[in-house]
Design a protein around this motif. Structure first.
Motif, PDB file in Angstrom:
ATOM      1  N   ILE A  69      -2.496   5.581 -12.682  1.00  0.00           N
ATOM      2  CA  ILE A  69      -1.780   5.727 -11.330  1.00  0.00           C
ATOM      3  C   ILE A  69      -2.952   5.126 -10.116  1.00  0.00           C
ATOM      4  N   ILE A  70      -2.141   4.794  -8.868  1.00  0.00           N
ATOM      5  CA  ILE A  70      -3.008   4.420  -7.831  1.00  0.00           C
ATOM      6  C   ILE A  70      -2.515   5.307  -6.731  1.00  0.00           C
ATOM      7  N   ARG A  71      -3.726   5.984  -6.001  1.00  0.00           N
ATOM      8  CA  ARG A  71      -3.682   6.668  -4.835  1.00  0.00           C
ATOM      9  C   ARG A  71      -4.383   6.418  -3.635  1.00  0.00           C
ATOM     10  N   ASP A  72      -4.137   6.544  -2.500  1.00  0.00           N
ATOM     11  CA  ASP A  72      -4.563   6.212  -1.157  1.00  0.00           C
ATOM     12  C   ASP A  72      -3.692   6.970  -0.007  1.00  0.00           C
ATOM     13  N   HIS A  73      -4.431   7.621   0.849  1.00  0.00           N
ATOM     14  CA  HIS A  73      -3.783   8.232   2.035  1.00  0.00           C
ATOM     15  C   HIS A  73      -3.580   7.090   2.964  1.00  0.00           C
ATOM     16  N   ASN A  74      -4.342   5.984   2.881  1.00  0.00           N
ATOM     17  CA  ASN A  74      -4.188   4.980   3.932  1.00  0.00           C
ATOM     18  C   ASN A  74      -3.155   4.150   3.255  1.00  0.00           C
ATOM     19  N   LYS A  75      -2.118   3.553   4.092  1.00  0.00           N
ATOM     20  CA  LYS A  75      -1.108   2.599   3.716  1.00  0.00           C
ATOM     21  C   LYS A  75      -1.598   1.246   3.380  1.00  0.00           C
ATOM     22  N   THR A  76      -2.773   0.794   4.003  1.00  0.00           N
ATOM     23  CA  THR A  76      -3.075  -0.374   4.082  1.00  0.00           C
ATOM     24  C   THR A  76      -4.192  -0.518   2.864  1.00  0.00           C
ATOM     25  N   LYS A  77      -5.017   0.291   2.670  1.00  0.00           N
ATOM     26  CA  LYS A  77      -5.786   0.638   1.331  1.00  0.00           C
ATOM     27  C   LYS A  77      -4.842   0.742   0.225  1.00  0.00           C
ATOM     28  N   PHE A  78      -3.858   1.533   0.185  1.00  0.00           N
ATOM     29  CA  PHE A  78      -2.922   1.533  -0.910  1.00  0.00           C
ATOM     30  C   PHE A  78      -2.449   0.140  -1.229  1.00  0.00           C
ATOM     31  N   GLU A  79      -2.154  -0.460  -0.364  1.00  0.00           N
ATOM     32  CA  GLU A  79      -1.412  -1.920  -0.684  1.00  0.00           C
ATOM     33  C   GLU A  79      -2.675  -2.801  -1.193  1.00  0.00           C
ATOM     34  N   LYS A  80      -3.954  -2.569  -0.903  1.00  0.00           N
ATOM     35  CA  LYS A  80      -5.101  -3.495  -1.349  1.00  0.00           C
ATOM     36  C   LYS A  80      -5.232  -3.024  -2.541  1.00  0.00           C
ATOM     37  N   ARG A  81      -5.349  -1.751  -2.946  1.00  0.00           N
ATOM     38  CA  ARG A  81      -5.192  -1.331  -4.434  1.00  0.00           C
ATOM     39  C   ARG A  81      -4.244  -1.839  -5.408  1.00  0.00           C
ATOM     40  N   LYS A  82      -2.954  -1.961  -4.989  1.00  0.00           N
ATOM     41  CA  LYS A  82      -1.917  -2.525  -5.837  1.00  0.00           C
ATOM     42  C   LYS A  82      -2.251  -4.077  -5.875  1.00  0.00           C
ATOM     43  N   ALA A  83      -2.663  -4.795  -4.884  1.00  0.00           N
ATOM     44  CA  ALA A  83      -3.076  -6.220  -4.933  1.00  0.00           C
ATOM     45  C   ALA A  83      -4.144  -6.181  -5.890  1.00  0.00           C
ATOM     46  N   LEU A  84      -5.231  -5.534  -5.877  1.00  0.00           N
ATOM     47  CA  LEU A  84      -6.456  -5.736  -6.889  1.00  0.00           C
ATOM     48  C   LEU A  84      -5.824  -5.506  -8.240  1.00  0.00           C
ATOM     49  N   ILE A  85      -5.087  -4.867  -8.599  1.00  0.00           N
ATOM     50  CA  ILE A  85      -4.340  -4.822 -10.069  1.00  0.00           C
ATOM     51  C   ILE A  85      -3.921  -6.201 -10.273  1.00  0.00           C
ATOM     52  N   GLU A  86      -3.021  -6.553  -9.303  1.00  0.00           N
ATOM     53  CA  GLU A  86      -2.439  -7.915  -9.616  1.00  0.00           C
ATOM     54  C   GLU A  86      -3.571  -9.147  -9.618  1.00  0.00           C
ATOM     55  N   LYS A  87      -4.524  -8.945  -8.757  1.00  0.00           N
ATOM     56  CA  LYS A  87      -5.831  -9.882  -8.934  1.00  0.00           C
ATOM     57  C   LYS A  87      -6.476 -10.084 -10.088  1.00  0.00           C
ATOM     58  N   ILE A  88      -6.988  -8.744 -10.615  1.00  0.00           N
ATOM     59  CA  ILE A  88      -7.707  -8.865 -11.909  1.00  0.00           C
ATOM     60  C   ILE A  88      -6.703  -9.188 -13.114  1.00  0.00           C
ATOM     61  N   THR A  89      -5.335  -9.010 -12.951  1.00  0.00           N
ATOM     62  CA  THR A  89      -4.595  -9.418 -14.134  1.00  0.00           C
ATOM     63  C   THR A  89      -4.426 -10.915 -14.113  1.00  0.00           C
ATOM     64  N   LYS A  90      -4.383 -11.369 -12.958  1.00  0.00           N
ATOM     65  CA  LYS A  90      -4.348 -13.067 -12.851  1.00  0.00           C
ATOM     66  C   LYS A  90      -5.610 -13.767 -13.209  1.00  0.00           C
ATOM     67  N   LYS A  91      -6.711 -13.142 -12.877  1.00  0.00           N
ATOM     68  CA  LYS A  91      -7.686 -13.482 -13.370  1.00  0.00           C
ATOM     69  C   LYS A  91      -7.978 -13.655 -14.906  1.00  0.00           C
ATOM     70  N   PHE A 100      -0.822  11.701  -0.629  1.00  0.00           N
ATOM     71  CA  PHE A 100      -1.210  10.328  -1.078  1.00  0.00           C
ATOM     72  C   PHE A 100       0.027   9.366  -0.887  1.00  0.00           C
ATOM     73  N   ASN A 101      -0.328   8.200  -0.811  1.00  0.00           N
ATOM     74  CA  ASN A 101       0.651   7.176  -1.181  1.00  0.00           C
ATOM     75  C   ASN A 101       0.583   6.836  -2.561  1.00  0.00           C
ATOM     76  N   ALA A 102       1.581   6.684  -3.303  1.00  0.00           N
ATOM     77  CA  ALA A 102       1.469   6.531  -4.918  1.00  0.00           C
ATOM     78  C   ALA A 102       2.126   5.640  -5.393  1.00  0.00           C
ATOM     79  N   ALA A 103       1.529   5.128  -6.530  1.00  0.00           N
ATOM     80  CA  ALA A 103       2.067   4.109  -7.368  1.00  0.00           C
ATOM     81  C   ALA A 103       1.708   4.257  -8.880  1.00  0.00           C
ATOM     82  N   GLY A 104       2.403   3.932  -9.840  1.00  0.00           N
ATOM     83  CA  GLY A 104       1.928   3.875 -11.284  1.00  0.00           C
ATOM     84  C   GLY A 104       1.866   2.561 -11.768  1.00  0.00           C
ATOM     85  N   ALA A 105       1.120   2.220 -12.571  1.00  0.00           N
ATOM     86  CA  ALA A 105       1.037   0.702 -13.094  1.00  0.00           C
ATOM     87  C   ALA A 105       0.783   0.903 -14.633  1.00  0.00           C
TER      88      ALA A 105
END
Length: 413
Positions: A280-302, A210-215
Motif C-alpha cells: 500500500i502507498i500512503r501520503d497526506h500530501n497529494k503531490t508526494k502521493f503521486e510521486k510515490r506511485k510514479a516511483l513504483i512505475e519507475k522501479i518496475t520499468k527499470k 492519507f491519500n491511499a493506493a494499493g499496488a
C-alpha cells in the motif's frame, strides 16, 4: 454506566468480521446478524424512518424538535470488524477501577496487557476498562462508535428539553476492507454534513487522512534445473527482492509518523516462475502521493529494461489502484463543522486533539461523495488485535460530545 457496558458487549459478542476476498456486500453473511439486531433496537428506542437495504446499510432519523430551520447533521459508524485478527467468540473482560498495573488477558497463554509497553493505559487509572481475553480482537473499532450513537440518540429522545435539529444516523458494513462508503446513498441520507465516530483516544478530532493506493506487482521468471541454470534461469523471487530493496529506506509504517508517508509491503508470495508483491502507498500530501506511485512505475520499468533482452517481454507488471483521498480538500471549505465538534468537546470538558489520521475512514470517501465528514474519537486503543481495549468513560464522553454537537447545531442564529 452499566447500560453502556451491556449494550457494547451485546454488539462485540456478535462476530462481524469482513472478508477482503469476497465480492458480495456485505462481504460476510454474519454481518447481517448484528445489522438486523440494530434495526430492531433503533425502532425500539424510538427512532423514525429506520431502513436497511439489500446490502445491509442502515439509516434512521431523529426528527427535529425546534420550530426553526437548522442544518441536518449525521453520525456514522461501521459494524464490521477487521480480518487482521479473529473476531469470533469474543469474550470481553471488564476491569473496574483500573489500578495502572499489568492486566492478565489470558493466563494460560501468558498474554498480558501492560502499561510498560502500552503507555496510553496510564491515562485511565481509576476507570473501567473493557479488554479482550487475549484470543480475539475486541471490536471497539467500531462497535464503540455504534454504542455511542445509539445511546446518544436514546438520551436525546428521553430528554426532549435538549433542543436539536434533524439528525440522521448511518451504520455501514465492510469499512475495514475499504468498502464501507461504496454503496452509501448520500442523497438518501440527506444530511448537510456528518461525523464518523471511528477514532481512537478521547479528544481525537480528525479532518485530514492519507491519500491511499494499493499496488500489486507480478514478477515472471524461468525455471531451469539448477545444475544447468547458468545464463538461463530467472528467479522471480530474487527480482521481487530487488524491487523491495529499491523502495526508499526508512519510509515504512514502523519508521514514520505524523504527516510522513510510506510504502508498506504487506504480502509476498512466490516461486521461481512467478512472484507477487502487494503493498500500500500512503501520503497526506497529494503531490508526494503521486510521486510515490510514479516511483513504483519507475522501479518496475527499470527492472523490465534490465531483463528485456533475456526475457523478451515485460518481466514485471505493476497494477496500481487509488483507494481513497485526503478529506481535507472537501472539509476545509466547510471548516465550521470541525469548529462545532471542537467546541462541543471543550464544553464537555475534553481537550481536543486535532491531528491527521494515519489511515482512512468511511468519512474520507463520503466527503468525496458530497457529504463532508470529519472523524471523532470512539475511545478504543490497540485496534485489530488481542491487546485492544476501551475505557467505558471514553464511550460516555463520546456520547456527551454527540449530544452537545446536536445541541450546538440547533442554536438559533
Amino acid at each position: 454506566m452499566q447500560h453502556i457496558i451491556d449494550r457494547f458487549i451485546s454488539y462485540v459478542t456478535i462476530d462481524t468480521e469482513s472478508d477482503p476476498n469476497s465480492t458480495t456486500t456485505p462481504s460476510t453473511p454474519k454481518q447481517w446478524n448484528l445489522a438486523t439486531q440494530l434495526v430492531e433496537e433503533l425502532k425500539t428506542i424510538g427512532l423514525q424512518d429506520v431502513t436497511i437495504d439489500d446490502k445491509a446499510y442502515i439509516m434512521a432519523t431523529l426528527p427535529s424538535n425546534v420550530d426553526f430551520k437548522v442544518p441536518t447533521i449525521g453520525f456514522i459508524s461501521h459494524f464490521d470488524t477487521s480480518p487482521d485478527f479473529t473476531g469470533a467468540n469474543v469474550n470481553p473482560q471488564v476491569i473496574p477501577n483500573y489500578d495502572g498495573g499489568d492486566i492478565v488477558l489470558n493466563s494460560d497463554k501468558n498474554i498480558v496487557l501492560s502499561p510498560k509497553y502500552f503507555k496510553d493505559l496510564l491515562q485511565y487509572r481509576g476507570q473501567t476498562l473493557i479488554t479482550t481475553d487475549g484470543t480475539t480482537l475486541l471490536g471497539a473499532d467500531d462497535k464503540a462508535g455504534i454504542t455511542e450513537i445509539v445511546t446518544a440518540m436514546e438520551y436525546l429522545i428521553q430528554h426532549p428539553e435538549i433542543k436539536h435539529g434533524k439528525i440522521r444516523i448511518g451504520f455501514t458494513p465492510d469499512e475495514e476492507i475499504g468498502r464501507g462508503a461504496h454503496h452509501f446513498d448520500v442523497d438518501q441520507f440527506g444530511a448537510d454534513w456528518a461525523y464518523t465516530m471511528d477514532g481512537s483516544q478521547v479528544g481525537e478530532l480528525e479532518y485530514e487522512n492519507f491519500n491511499a493506493a494499493g499496488a500489486k506487482i507480478t514478477f515472471k521468471g524461468k525455471s531451469v534445473h539448477p545444475g544447468y541454470a547458468k545464463g538461463k534461469m530467472i528467479n522471480s523471487m530474487l527480482i521481487a527482492n530487488e524491487f523491495i530493496n529499491a523502495l526508499p529506506k526508512g519510509e515504512t509504517p514502523e519508521e514514520t509518523r505524523g504527516y510522513e508517508g510510506f510504502f508498506h509491503v504487506h504480502h509476498l508470495s512466490g516461486s521461481i516462475e512467478e512472484s507477487v508483491v502487494e503493498l500500500i502507498i500512503r501520503d497526506h500530501n497529494k503531490t508526494k502521493f503521486e510521486k510515490r506511485k510514479a516511483l513504483i512505475e519507475k522501479i518496475t520499468k527499470k527492472i523490465n529494461k534490465k531483463f528485456a533482452k533475456q526475457f523478451g517481454e515485460n518481466i514485471a507488471i505493476a497494477e496500481i489502484n487509488d483507494q481513497y483521498y485526503n478529506m481535507k480538500e472537501k472539509v476545509l471549505p466547510v471548516k465550521h463543522i470541525v469548529d462545532i465538534a471542537e467546541q462541543a468537546m471543550k464544553e464537555v470538558g475534553i481537550k481536543p486533539l486535532i491531528k491527521p489520521i494515519r489511515g482512512g475512514t468511511d468519512g474520507s470517501q463520503l466527503s468525496y461523495k458530497g457529504l463532508p465528514c470529519p472523524n471523532i474519537f470512539a475511545g478504543g486503543h490497540n485496534f485489530h488485535g488481542k491487546y485492544e481495549y476501551v475505557p467505558v468513560e471514553s464511550i460516555q464522553k463520546a456520547i456527551e460530545v454527540i449530544v452537545k454537537i446536536a445541541e450546538l447545531t440547533a442554536i438559533r442564529k
